[in-house]
Design a protein around this motif. Structure first.
Motif, PDB file in Angstrom:
ATOM      1  N   ASP A 317       0.801  -1.217   0.000  1.00 18.21           N
ATOM      2  CA  ASP A 317       0.000   0.000   0.000  1.00 18.21           C
ATOM      3  C   ASP A 317       0.831   1.262   0.000  1.00 18.21           C
ATOM      4  O   ASP A 317       0.319   2.338  -0.239  1.00 18.21           O
ATOM      5  N   GLU A 318       2.116   1.115   0.308  1.00 18.26           N
ATOM      6  CA  GLU A 318       2.932   2.331   0.274  1.00 18.26           C
ATOM      7  C   GLU A 318       3.329   2.632  -1.153  1.00 18.26           C
ATOM      8  O   GLU A 318       3.476   1.727  -1.967  1.00 18.26           O
ATOM      9  N   PRO A 319       3.547   3.912  -1.426  1.00 19.52           N
ATOM     10  CA  PRO A 319       4.041   4.249  -2.771  1.00 19.52           C
ATOM     11  C   PRO A 319       5.382   3.586  -3.034  1.00 19.52           C
ATOM     12  O   PRO A 319       6.176   3.391  -2.117  1.00 19.52           O
ATOM     13  N   HIS A 320       5.628   3.254  -4.288  1.00 17.34           N
ATOM     14  CA  HIS A 320       6.834   2.526  -4.664  1.00 17.34           C
ATOM     15  C   HIS A 320       8.088   3.257  -4.207  1.00 17.34           C
ATOM     16  O   HIS A 320       8.986   2.676  -3.592  1.00 17.34           O
ATOM     17  N   HIS A 321       8.152   4.548  -4.492  1.00 18.53           N
ATOM     18  CA  HIS A 321       9.353   5.289  -4.130  1.00 18.53           C
ATOM     19  C   HIS A 321       9.572   5.248  -2.631  1.00 18.53           C
ATOM     20  O   HIS A 321      10.683   5.044  -2.142  1.00 18.53           O
ATOM     21  N   THR A 322       8.479   5.428  -1.879  1.00 10.83           N
ATOM     22  CA  THR A 322       8.613   5.427  -0.421  1.00 10.83           C
ATOM     23  C   THR A 322       9.138   4.091   0.070  1.00 10.83           C
ATOM     24  O   THR A 322      10.034   4.025   0.892  1.00 10.83           O
ATOM     25  N   ILE A 323       8.549   2.991  -0.439  1.00 11.30           N
ATOM     26  CA  ILE A 323       8.963   1.681   0.080  1.00 11.30           C
ATOM     27  C   ILE A 323      10.373   1.337  -0.386  1.00 11.30           C
ATOM     28  O   ILE A 323      11.076   0.539   0.252  1.00 11.30           O
ATOM     29  N   SER A 324      10.818   1.965  -1.496  1.00 14.56           N
ATOM     30  CA  SER A 324      12.178   1.658  -1.943  1.00 14.56           C
ATOM     31  C   SER A 324      13.199   2.226  -0.964  1.00 14.56           C
ATOM     32  O   SER A 324      14.350   1.810  -0.948  1.00 14.56           O
ATOM     33  N   HIS A 325      12.775   3.169  -0.141  1.00 14.83           N
ATOM     34  CA  HIS A 325      13.651   3.651   0.940  1.00 14.83           C
ATOM     35  C   HIS A 325      13.297   2.892   2.201  1.00 14.83           C
ATOM     36  O   HIS A 325      12.711   3.426   3.136  1.00 14.83           O
ATOM     37  N   HIS A 326      13.657   1.591   2.162  1.00 18.10           N
ATOM     38  CA  HIS A 326      13.223   0.686   3.224  1.00 18.10           C
ATOM     39  C   HIS A 326      14.080   0.781   4.469  1.00 18.10           C
ATOM     40  O   HIS A 326      13.736   0.222   5.497  1.00 18.10           O
ATOM     41  N   GLY A 327      15.205   1.498   4.420  1.00 23.12           N
ATOM     42  CA  GLY A 327      16.051   1.613   5.610  1.00 23.12           C
ATOM     43  C   GLY A 327      16.541   0.279   6.107  1.00 23.12           C
ATOM     44  O   GLY A 327      16.846   0.115   7.283  1.00 23.12           O
ATOM     45  N   ASN A 328      16.619  -0.711   5.195  1.00 20.54           N
ATOM     46  CA  ASN A 328      17.079  -2.060   5.538  1.00 20.54           C
ATOM     47  C   ASN A 328      16.183  -2.781   6.530  1.00 20.54           C
ATOM     48  O   ASN A 328      16.601  -3.735   7.182  1.00 20.54           O
ATOM     49  N   ASP A 329      14.942  -2.352   6.625  1.00 22.47           N
ATOM     50  CA  ASP A 329      13.975  -3.074   7.452  1.00 22.47           C
ATOM     51  C   ASP A 329      13.481  -4.291   6.672  1.00 22.47           C
ATOM     52  O   ASP A 329      12.975  -4.141   5.558  1.00 22.47           O
ATOM     53  N   PRO A 330      13.621  -5.500   7.218  1.00 27.23           N
ATOM     54  CA  PRO A 330      13.297  -6.716   6.437  1.00 27.23           C
ATOM     55  C   PRO A 330      11.857  -6.739   5.930  1.00 27.23           C
ATOM     56  O   PRO A 330      11.600  -7.146   4.800  1.00 27.23           O
ATOM     57  N   GLU A 331      10.912  -6.246   6.749  1.00 28.88           N
ATOM     58  CA  GLU A 331       9.502  -6.239   6.345  1.00 28.88           C
ATOM     59  C   GLU A 331       9.335  -5.385   5.096  1.00 28.88           C
ATOM     60  O   GLU A 331       8.686  -5.761   4.124  1.00 28.88           O
ATOM     61  N   LYS A 332       9.958  -4.219   5.145  1.00 28.99           N
ATOM     62  CA  LYS A 332       9.818  -3.295   4.024  1.00 28.99           C
ATOM     63  C   LYS A 332      10.545  -3.798   2.800  1.00 28.99           C
ATOM     64  O   LYS A 332      10.068  -3.652   1.674  1.00 28.99           O
ATOM     65  N   MET A 333      11.693  -4.416   3.008  1.00 26.43           N
ATOM     66  CA  MET A 333      12.429  -4.944   1.856  1.00 26.43           C
ATOM     67  C   MET A 333      11.602  -6.021   1.172  1.00 26.43           C
ATOM     68  O   MET A 333      11.608  -6.132  -0.051  1.00 26.43           O
ATOM     69  N   ALA A 334      10.885  -6.807   1.989  1.00 26.48           N
ATOM     70  CA  ALA A 334      10.054  -7.848   1.393  1.00 26.48           C
ATOM     71  C   ALA A 334       8.989  -7.219   0.500  1.00 26.48           C
ATOM     72  O   ALA A 334       8.711  -7.702  -0.603  1.00 26.48           O
ATOM     73  N   ARG A 335       8.411  -6.121   0.952  1.00 27.28           N
ATOM     74  CA  ARG A 335       7.382  -5.458   0.149  1.00 27.28           C
ATOM     75  C   ARG A 335       7.984  -4.882  -1.130  1.00 27.28           C
ATOM     76  O   ARG A 335       7.413  -4.963  -2.204  1.00 27.28           O
ATOM     77  N   ASN A 336       9.157  -4.282  -0.968  1.00 33.33           N
ATOM     78  CA  ASN A 336       9.860  -3.736  -2.126  1.00 33.33           C
ATOM     79  C   ASN A 336      10.098  -4.840  -3.154  1.00 33.33           C
ATOM     80  O   ASN A 336       9.884  -4.673  -4.345  1.00 33.33           O
ATOM     81  N   ALA A 337      10.541  -5.996  -2.640  1.00 34.94           N
ATOM     82  CA  ALA A 337      10.848  -7.111  -3.545  1.00 34.94           C
ATOM     83  C   ALA A 337       9.605  -7.571  -4.280  1.00 34.94           C
ATOM     84  O   ALA A 337       9.662  -7.949  -5.454  1.00 34.94           O
TER      85      ALA A 337
END
Lengths: 438, 795
Positions: A317-337
């Motif tokens: 649900d987050e915008p692509h650009h925002t989630i691409s700045h995942h800060g190395n958080d595994p949850e966010k990286m999974a979404r980015n992937a």
């Protein structure tokens, strides 16, 4: 927000108001003198570039081993059926630093340069590899190259990478170091450019004839206007005149294609509302362009750098650009992937289409070389390397490989090789330091 | 410590004998101690704070370094320098210093005039569309004809970035072909299609203006029917994401009308349709949609096509529970109201004739006596060409056009000839480009007044984004535009003309970034009430507001302070203003101080926010750039992301999240200027609604203005801005000058800008005084001949 979890709405086509798709009779019509006249099955016949923004989660992109007989990574898994025609290229770097992030990523991918930092009109990048090849192999086709995209933000005022003109993010293809080429996002316009306005063949021929005489006439106007102008203005009109000639040539080539009509393609109605539809439609048009030899070179910017598109279809649900700045958080990286995988899958469908379309003694895929990649690596850091890049198609030669040159090899090195392979040898491109063979 | 450095520095200057060349005026001597005391402590050769050193510059030659001193003047005028934390002079000293600096810069500019040199200017999309409208009385969908334009300096009419490419050229050629066919009514036009989409987030639970009373929802589109013929109108309804049409629970009727006349009434909904959808949503929906098309003969011309639902009695209410204002909020929800998604218009089929359209009436000012009536053709085409080229035709210039007429007439009819000739007129660079030619007898680098005809074009493209009309062309051809009274009269006439609305859509649309609204998509989980009705209302409000300042010739500072705005019910509800009912916009007096002026406008608050939250940084930057004219420098590389609300911890307010900006000294240098301004607007959430709390805490809207004034909310921020109204006026003038010239405003233009603002202050900063000031300025009326102009021998 339109959450399409279960179903992709059917595409809407205009029934019965299509254009006749002309398939050229290859042996009769390919002019004898071209490099590619000899073998219709020459693998270096077609070139394509598909771009995705905001980098990728690189540890899910890079295959574990290098060399041959590789295991595809999660993001590239969808290309498994075509693995014999897949080569992953690693350790590539774009030129310059991370300053300029998205702007220099888009402008640096196919140019190999580090774009000039300016927000004004004096943008400066480099010629892109697709245009270099188009000059060589595109002269016999109605369109030397096609540039298409899906997101249009060119009307957006003040919203690009600070310090860098929006022009850098509006395209990935440059005709000269100072001429970014506009990318068409409306499939209907692409269709009409390729097949003309709806009408009978006779009407289209008449229209072409008329356009040619109009062009001739206005060329005279342009020459007359050049009097009493400063050098800069004169140069602009000279450019204009060159383009007039270019279009005249294009019309001549189209007229020369004496072909029998074989299939019908329906005219798209406009820009689809759903992203997947839009992307699929563009890919269909590109495949049709390949098939009908309307062009042999294309660039497709599948989504725009710094795109804020959300992907609820894969639960992001987050915008692509925002989630691409995942800060190395595994949850966010999974979404980015998940977004990376989704994009790759859209590309995979195009590969499948090329594979299924017969061409000469093989398929369109056998006779093409299409690159899929991005201008930045780890999106979180706007990393300049390693860039995600994969080559697909018969043009890769031996497939099922993962090439690992020296770390931070300039991406231009690979493009130098491509230029050679397509008969337009160059010594260097942008910041390249040598030639990396595919 | 500092004082000693100061004294030593000034002592050194005297000792080293680097005394500035003594002029007859004393100001040069006055400035140095002031600069030494307040500026050189940081801006010296050793420290070079902010990359700027002033101490070595020759104060007798201010005019030689406008790039440095204009920046200084700008900062001094906003009170941003010296920084609030440093020692600062009193207001009188500020004024004396800036006054002196500006005078130096102005007199240098007067002695070395440089009006600049706009490049060859290709008509951009908006200008092209307007030119076609004024030339042929035809509204074309320019977005499908031409690719989007690149912008620079915030505007898309900057000549230098309006480049050419083969694709673009092709599009102009194609456009000339299509437009000429459409305008004349080419009977050979093959059937095509046009799609009109309704945004998914448009609420369709109210009556739509323009549609008949007694209907709900739907859409009304203006479509150009090329010929008298039969057309097919198809409608597609909004589906859920399970691909089932929404709102089929109850029986409804969908009506299609053309220019208010009903052409189709289709029953939809009810038990049978629900069962259909239940069996297979996709095929069921498609089957229902097939009922929503009609094949109908329609006469050529622009007409309104309306698609809407007949309103059922409120007693048969279909919506039992609608928690959000947006009627299509839940994308799984299959009940509720039906919505129109797309209207397709296909045709023309079975053509009967070219019809009687406004464009035909405009073109055919005479009817031919016979097919060979060359005289009539000549009249028609000369009139069109003169208007299209924006000048009288040279001897023999019509002949190539006549050749096309002949060719077309031979192939077909008189009309075909006109069509082909028109295509030729629209395709030529003489139409597509605005070219100003240097006089042959002027020396390279000389400054000259542009010709009356060139001035006429500059005027019409500035005020109307279009070609000059016949009156302006005539006045210019007669050489009367040179006369200041005539020029004044023409400008006022053009401002009063409805075509000056282009200033609202194009100038205000880009300066105030109203155009960006269409790309803003607030997160629908955070803001479920936000719909396209609100987005359109935001745009309408800001545009009408700007237009009122323009048409009523008000003081432009009213843009910040006006106690009125324009609202409809939806917008009033959003702002929390009671007593406004109905869809139409009307002028409303504002009693809430916070909403007054641009800072309270939803459009600006929305475009300066992110999808799910406000951005004090973007808002601060917007104000610095668009109201104060002092944009911040770009950020450094590797900016880490904001701290997110972490699980288990108390949610952070926006202010708390941005603590990092202040803690980190690398960030602080710019952010301590931007953020405090943005924080004062925190009471407005990401979609411009007023809020008292953020993340559970009461909003803390305290901040600081660039000059150090403490502010605590939007009202005090506005007062701080108004302390120096000339800064706002100067910024607006700069933006307007960029737009008027089609090139960036350079340092050498600033004296002209200052003169305009000065003169305008004597007229209460009225809108027209700004416009007239620009029109009468040197950059607008004059041009510099190219220094590299070689004489091109004419063939």
């Amino acid at each position: 927000m339109f959450i399409t979890k279960k179903h992709i709405p059917r595409r809407s086509f205009l029934r019965g108001v299509g254009a006749t798709l002309a398939l050229p009779l290859l042996d009769a019509m390919v002019p004898a003198r071209t490099l590619l006249a000899q073998t219709a099955a020459n693998p270096q016949r077609r070139l394509g570039f598909v771009y995705f923004p905001n980098g990728a989660v690189m540890d899910q992109w890079i295959p574990a081993q290098s060399g041959s007989n590789i295991q595809l990574s999660p993001i590239l898994k969808c290309l498994e059926p075509y693995q014999k025609q897949v080569v992953v290229v690693g350790n590539l770097a774009r030129a310059g630093t991370t300053i300029g992030d998205h702007a220099v990523a888009a402008a640096g991918w196919l140019t190999g340069v580090y774009a000039k930092q300016t927000e004004a009109q004096d943008v400066l990048a480099g010629v892109t590899i697709d245009q270099i090849v188009a000059k060589q192999i595109g002269q016999d086709t109605p369109f030397p190259s096609l540039e298409v995209a899906t997101e249009d933000f060119t009307g957006f005022v003040g919203g690009c990478t600070p310090g860098f003109s929006c022009a850098y993010m509006d395209t990935i293809s440059w005709a000269t170091p100072t001429t970014p080429l506009p990318m068409e996002i409306n499939p209907r316009v692409v269709f009409e450019r390729m097949f003309g306005r709806p009408g009978t063949a006779e009407q289209r021929r008449q229209r072409m004839k008329r356009n040619k005489s109009v062009l001739d006439s206005i060329a005279d106007d342009a020459s007359a206007l050049q009097r009493d102008l400063g050098a800069r203005d004169r140069a602009r009109l000279t450019e204009y005149l060159e383009y007039v000639r270019e279009i005249e040539r294009r019309i001549q080539r189209t007229e020369a294609q004496n072909s029998t009509s074989v299939t019908t393609i329906d005219a798209p109605l406009g820009i689809p509302e759903v992203f997947e539809e839009h992307v699929a439609l563009m890919f269909d048009l590109l495949a049709a362009a390949y098939q009908a030899d309307i062009t042999r070179v294309f660039t497709f910017m599948m989504s725009r750098e710094a795109s804020q598109r959300t992907y609820p279809q894969v639960d992001v649900d987050e915008p692509h650009h925002t989630i691409s700045h995942h800060g190395n958080d595994p949850e966010k990286m999974a979404r980015n992937a998940r977004i990376n995988i989704f994009h790759a899958q859209q590309f995979g469908k195009f590969v499948e289409k090329l594979h299924k379309t017969p061409d000469g003694d093989g398929s369109l895929l056998d006779h093409s070389l299409v690159f899929y990649g991005a201008g930045m690596g780890n999106g979180n850091a706007h990393a300049t390397d390693p860039l995600p890049l994969v080559a697909v198609g018969g043009g890769v030669g031996t497939g099922n490989r993962h090439i690992l040159p020296a770390p931070r090899t300039p991406v231009g090195n690979l493009w130098v090789d491509i230029a050679h392979k397509f008969g337009a040898p160059i010594d260097s491109l942008g910041a390249s330091t040598g030639r990396l063979e595919l | 410590m500092r004082a000693i450095v100061c004294v030593v520095a000034s002592a050194m200057v005297l000792v080293l004998g680097a005394a500035p060349a003594v002029r007859t005026q004393t100001p040069a001597m006055d400035a140095r101690p002031v600069l030494t005391q307040y500026c050189f402590t940081c801006h010296n050769d050793r420290l070079k704070t902010g990359g700027l050193s002033l101490e070595a510059l020759d104060l007798a030659k201010i005019g030689d370094s406008p790039d440095v001193w204009e920046k200084v003047v700008r900062r001094l005028r906003t009170g941003a320098m010296p920084p609030p934390s440093a020692r600062r002079p009193d207001q009188a000293t500020y004024d004396r210093l800036t006054g002196w600096l500006e005078k130096e810069l102005d007199s240098h500019a007067a002695a070395h005039p440089n009006p600049g040199r706009p490049a060859v200017h290709r008509l951009n999309r908006a200008e092209y569309a307007n030119a076609i409208r004024d030339l042929l009385d035809l509204d074309v969908n320019v977005a499908s004809l031409l690719p989007p334009d690149d912008s620079a300096f915030g505007f898309d009419n900057v000549a230098d970035v309006l480049g050419v490419s083969p694709v673009l050229l092709e599009r102009y050629l194609n456009a000339a072909d299509e437009i000429s066919a459409l305008a004349v009514g080419d009977p050979d036009t093959s059937p095509g299609s046009e799609s009109y989409h309704v945004r998914h987030d448009l609420s369709q639970d109210q009556h739509v203006e323009g549609l008949p009373l007694g209907t709900v929802g739907g859409t009304i589109v203006r479509h150009n029917f090329p010929l008298d013929a039969t057309y097919v109108i198809q409608v597609k309804l909004l589906r859920t994401n399970l691909n089932a049409i929404r709102g089929m629970e109850w029986e409804q009727q969908l009506e299609i009308s053309v220019d208010g006349q009903r052409v189709h009434l289709a029953p939809i909904g009810g038990r049978a349709d629900l069962l259909l959808l239940g069996r297979n949503p996709t095929t069921g929906s498609d089957e229902i949609d097939t009922r929503l098309q009609v094949r109908v003969p329609i006469k050529a011309g622009p007409r309104s096509v309306g698609v809407t639902f007949v309103q059922r009695s409120p007693a048969l209410g279909t919506v039992r529970l609608q928690p959000y204002l947006r009627s299509s909020a839940d994308t799984f929800e299959q009940t509720g109201r039906p919505h129109v998604q797309t209207v397709n218009i296909l045709g023309p089929y079975e053509v009967t004739g070219p019809g009687d359209t406004p464009s035909r009436r405009r073109i055919f000012t005479c009817r031919p006596a016979g097919a060979r009536d060359e005289a009539c053709a000549r009249t028609i085409l000369s009139t069109l060409a003169r208007r299209a080229y924006r000048r009288p035709l040279a001897k023999g210039e019509i002949e190539p056009i006549m050749a096309f007429f002949e060719a077309g007439r031979r192939e077909g009819t008189f009309d075909t000839g006109i069509q082909l000739a028109l295509q030729r007129i629209l395709a030529t660079p003489k139409f597509v480009f605005r070219i100003e030619q240097d006089p042959t007898d002027a020396a390279p680098g000389a400054v000259y007044r542009v010709s009356d005809l060139e001035l006429a074009s500059r005027l019409s493209f500035f005020l109307w984004s279009s070609i000059p009309d016949d009156e302006l062309l005539t006045v210019a051809s007669q050489g009367r535009l040179k006369n200041p009274q005539v020029l004044d009269q023409q400008v006022r006439r053009m401002l009063a003309d409805p075509r000056s609305r282009a200033l609202v859509s194009n100038f205000a649309g880009q300066w105030l970034q109203v155009r960006n609204l269409r790309s803003m998509a607030p997160n629908s989980n955070e803001f479920p009430d936000f719909d396209d009705n609100l987005r359109q209302a935001f745009r309408q409000e800001t545009e009408m507001f700007f237009e009122s300042i323009m048409r009523e010739d008000r003081n432009v500072v009213d843009l910040l302070t006006a106690d009125y705005t324009f609202l409809n019910e939806r917008l009033a509800v959003h702002y929390g203003i009671p007593g406004v009912r109905g869809d139409q916009f009307r002028r409303v007096t504002l009693t809430d101080d916070a909403r007054k002026g641009l800072l309270g406008k939803g459009s600006i608050l929305l475009v300066t926010s992110h999808a799910d939250r406000t951005s004090p940084v973007v808002r601060g930057k917007w104000i610095l750039e668009n109201l104060l004219g002092t944009p911040p420098p770009p950020p450094p590389q590797a900016v880490p992301p904001l701290k997110e609300n972490e699980e288990g911890n108390k949610p952070l307010t926006m202010r708390a999240k941005m603590e990092e900006h202040r803690a980190n000294p690398v960030c602080a240098s710019c952010h301590k200027v931007m953020d405090p301004i943005g924080f004062t607007l925190e009471n407005f959430d990401a979609v411009g609604a007023w809020r008292a709390r953020d993340a559970g805490e009461p909003i803390d809207a305290s901040g600081q203005f660039v000059d150090g004034t403490t502010v605590d909310g939007v009202v005090t921020l506005r007062h701080a801005l108004l302390k120096r109204p000339d800064v706002f006026v100067r910024t607006m003038t700069q933006k307007m000058l960029t737009y008027a010239l089609g090139r960036g405003v350079e340092d050498y233009d600033m004296p002209a800008v200052r003169a305009i603002v000065r003169d305008s202050s004597k007229q209460d900063y009225r809108f027209s005084s700004l416009v007239l000031g620009i029109v009468n300025s040197a950059p607008f009326q004059m041009r510099m001949k190219a220094t590299d102009a070689a004489v091109v021998a004419s063939k």
